[in-house]
Write an enzyme that holds these catalytic residues in place. Structure first.
Site: not given
Ligand code: URA
Length: 446
Positions: A187, A82, A161, A183, A168
């Site tokens: 995930k 990620h 999320d 966040s 956000r």
């Molecule tokens: N990627 C994400 O999944 N969440 C964030 O808050 C920023 C980048």
């Protein structure tokens, strides 16, 4: 307990306890707290921050808002990656098929565009037919049969999320270490992989502006992942210029296709190969950098990585004829070529502003329900350190919107020049790992 009490407490800089955090997340997911109260709390968190314990409880509450995938029916080690987000960051589209082409399964949950950065889900959906929301069983099936799958947050998977992310994006509450950490980690933990590689970006085109902030975010996330018994590592990567040349959904998908076919931009290829090497080390498939790189380069040259990309796009409903023949993708109605007014070496690129311009051209959302123009965006012709002569093409803006000439000057002003040669640092600067027994981080320079 009321939401107003919780907002007041954070506004005054106090620590929220686990019950307050659970109350907020549970009731927000049940639609019992309105967006305006949550926006207010998010802003208080952006300004006041959260300590490591609050961030941990928030991650756990978000994780528990939906199902956690059990990948044990899929044989072998499962990996995930990620990025914290950057301008032109299309890495997942190349890195995931590349790693999967060597037999490591990738089960990835991604996000949409956030602020001035693009999102993997929007990029995938720019391929006609792709559907990133699917039942858990289908997701597991695709990982099993294609070697990889990318899915979005849903009512089933981290719904907290899904809701917070969209809010956000349009309330100026993205740039916060605890909100980004919770966040991303909710995930990653929900998608159930054994190993997690985080790409923490810093610089003008990232949410973390300094290396110190990026290291702090990386350390929080690596610690949370390790606590949940995942092999979690983080790269610190520079975002002082867009990654590759393309910014915007279809434009980036086309660049990803080129890269999978062995024609990628140098900085982007380097990032993909370095990250893939770390993931293959995490999966214990390789332990020698040179041999790993050779295997990765081989799977680009022989087309295996591209075949994995095609097979997972087909499984997610996409029309792969667009991947075989990218000229089928629609192109934007208007294009604005922008030429240099100066001679010199490019010494700085205002990447944040380029990301914002791309959003205004239609490639990102300004409001929650905005529809993205998939063909909009920017293609650079020059990057940091390049020598430029007056009149050379610097970049082209693409949009469906008329009267966008005002952005030509601001795009031109995103470039600064020097008369001296400008050295360009490697994109991946360091790798951060955590030893839970010693409670110590180690930083390895690239
Ligand atoms: N990627 C994400 O999944 N969440 C964030 O808050 C920023 C980048």
């Amino acid at each position: 307990m009321t939401m107003v009490d919780i907002i007041e407490k954070k506004k005054n800089g106090e620590e929220l306890n686990v019950d307050e955090i659970n109350y907020w997340i549970t009731n927000y997911c049940a639609d019992k707290i309105p967006d305006y109260q949550v926006s207010s709390l998010l802003m208080a968190i952006c300004i006041r921050g959260m300590n490591a314990m609050e961030t941990f409880y928030l991650t756990q509450a978000m994780l528990n808002s939906g199902k956690t995938l059990n990948l044990s029916s899929i044989p072998g080690i499962k990996c995930d990656k990620h990025s914290t987000g950057g301008v032109g960051d299309k890495t997942s589209l190349v890195l995931c098929p590349l790693v999967a082409s060597l037999g490591i399964k990738i089960a990835k949950m991604s996000g949409r565009g956030l602020g001035f950065t693009g999102g993997t889900l929007d990029k995938l959906e720019s391929i006609p037919g792709v559907n990133v929301e699917m039942p858990v069983d289908q997701f597991l099936d695709i990982v099993n049969t294609c070697g990889m799958a990318i899915v979005g947050q849903s009512e089933e998977l981290v719904p907290a999320d899904k809701k917070l992310y969209a809010l956000r994006d349009v309330t100026g509450t993205v740039e916060s270490i605890p909100l980004i950490a919770s966040s991303i980690m909710s995930k990653k933990l929900a998608s159930g992989s054994d190993c997690i590689l985080l790409d923490v970006k810093y610089g003008k085109g990232a949410f973390m502006k300094t290396k110190e902030e990026a290291e702090k975010l990386a350390q929080e996330m690596v610690k949370i992942g390790t606590y949940f018994h995942k092999d979690t590592r983080a790269e610190i990567t520079s975002m002082d210029q867009p990654l590759g040349y393309a910014i915007g959904n279809i434009l980036e998908v086309k660049e990803a296709i080129d890269t999978l076919k062995g024609r990628g931009p140098k900085d982007f290829v380097d990032l993909c190969l370095t990250s893939a090497t770390t993931m293959l080390f995490q999966a214990k498939l390789f332990n020698d950098k040179r041999k790993t790189r050779e295997a990765l380069e081989r799977n680009i040259a022989n087309g295996r990585a591209f075949e994995v990309f095609k097979s997972f796009i087909r499984a997610e409903g996409g029309d792969v004829s667009y991947l075989d023949n990218p000229s089928k993708f629609p192109t934007a109605m208007y294009s604005y070529p922008i030429r240099s007014m100066k001679n010199g070496y490019i010494s700085e690129i205002d990447t944040l502003n380029l990301g914002l311009i791309s959003m205004h051209l239609g490639a990102g959302r300004e409001k929650k329900n905005d529809v993205i123009d998939m063909a909009a965006g920017i293609v650079l012709n020059k990057k940091l350190g390049d020598k430029v002569n007056k009149g050379d093409l610097l970049l082209t803006l693409y949009t469906e919107r008329s009267n966008m000439q005002a952005y030509e000057t601001s795009a031109l002003n995103c470039f600064s020049f020097s008369q001296d040669v400008v050295p360009v640092a490697p994109t991946v600067e360091e790798l951060i790992t955590y030893d839970q027994d010693k409670d110590e981080f180690s930083i390895t320079k690239n």
